[in-house]
Design a protein around this motif. Sequence first.
Motif, PDB file in Angstrom:
ATOM      1  N   GLU A 188     -87.033  75.576 -12.769  1.00 30.57           N
ATOM      2  CA  GLU A 188     -87.963  74.471 -13.012  1.00 30.57           C
ATOM      3  C   GLU A 188     -89.157  74.927 -13.843  1.00 30.57           C
ATOM      4  N   GLN A 189     -89.646  76.146 -13.575  1.00 27.16           N
ATOM      5  CA  GLN A 189     -90.758  76.674 -14.356  1.00 27.16           C
ATOM      6  C   GLN A 189     -90.353  76.905 -15.808  1.00 27.16           C
ATOM      7  N   GLU A 190     -89.163  77.426 -16.018  1.00 29.01           N
ATOM      8  CA  GLU A 190     -88.692  77.656 -17.378  1.00 29.01           C
ATOM      9  C   GLU A 190     -88.489  76.327 -18.114  1.00 29.01           C
ATOM     10  N   ALA A 191     -87.968  75.326 -17.409  1.00 32.06           N
ATOM     11  CA  ALA A 191     -87.782  74.015 -18.018  1.00 32.06           C
ATOM     12  C   ALA A 191     -89.124  73.386 -18.387  1.00 32.06           C
ATOM     13  N   ALA A 192     -90.107  73.557 -17.506  1.00 31.50           N
ATOM     14  CA  ALA A 192     -91.438  73.031 -17.795  1.00 31.50           C
ATOM     15  C   ALA A 192     -92.069  73.737 -19.000  1.00 31.50           C
ATOM     16  N   LYS A 193     -91.845  75.048 -19.100  1.00 32.64           N
ATOM     17  CA  LYS A 193     -92.366  75.807 -20.231  1.00 32.64           C
ATOM     18  C   LYS A 193     -91.704  75.365 -21.533  1.00 32.64           C
ATOM     19  N   ALA A 194     -90.370  75.159 -21.500  1.00 32.15           N
ATOM     20  CA  ALA A 194     -89.663  74.698 -22.693  1.00 32.15           C
ATOM     21  C   ALA A 194     -90.135  73.310 -23.107  1.00 32.15           C
ATOM     22  N   LYS A 195     -90.362  72.437 -22.136  1.00 34.32           N
ATOM     23  CA  LYS A 195     -90.846  71.091 -22.440  1.00 34.32           C
ATOM     24  C   LYS A 195     -92.232  71.144 -23.072  1.00 34.32           C
ATOM     25  N   PHE A 196     -93.080  72.033 -22.564  1.00 33.54           N
ATOM     26  CA  PHE A 196     -94.425  72.187 -23.132  1.00 33.54           C
ATOM     27  C   PHE A 196     -94.345  72.681 -24.576  1.00 33.54           C
TER      28      PHE A 196
END
Length: 268
Positions: A188-196
């Motif tokens: 989830e953290q990696e997905a949030a970083k990619a979205k950012f």
Amino acid sequence: MQTQTVAKLIGVAILIFVIVIAASTSSYVVQPGERGIEVTLGKVSPVFKPEGFGFKTPFIATIVPVTIRQQTKEVQAPCYSSDLQQVNLNLRVLYRIPEASVVQIYQGYAGDPFDSLIAPRVQEALKEVTAMQSAEQIVKNREDIKTKALAATRAKIGSLLVVEDLVIQNIDLSKELETAIEAKMVQEQEAAKAKFTQQKAQIEADTVVIKAKGDAESIKIRGEALKQTPAFIDLQIVEKWDGKAPLYVGGASGGGVNMLLPAVDVKK
């Protein structure tokens, strides 16, 4: 004569001893933070004794102290989540006995009221709350679990006892479940970083487009100004002139040598 005197002395000593014992057993002291329960030949007085010094019937009446101070005890609560995962909660319960309940609790419940009244209600409330949440939600929403369990516990106990707070100290999961939750959180953290990163790139692209549109609009406006006012370009030259004559490069007719004339500062 001496025998009678000795007998009298012994009798006086026994009387004094009985008086001392009676005096000591006819008074009591209730310590601060406590209330006294008077029990006379097995009968409990309906009114508690306040803290301080008082008198009671000697030999047949006793005063049982009951604390009304806030107390703290630990509770272990094995529960199951909505996804059928076992979750063990370790918490501390802050509670107290209101003075209006000391007589009723002493008469109706044996032993420590925490063990017979509070601990079972806390465990029951926690099982009800955790059964509505997944194991991951229980770990993430610790404060929400505590708030709902506290409200449910108070509702089950009523006004007989006061539960001040529940403090969840630890939530134990199986090693496999902990690993799965940690892996999901990393994803989830990696997905949030990619979205950012994607949003940042989009913003930068939008900024470039807006700037390009602004430049194009500016050029269009200048072109329209030139069409409508030919003298506009002369005005632009005057505004940007630094006061120096431009260099002149030329050649003599017939193919002579080119000449470079130095700039002349007209301001002088």
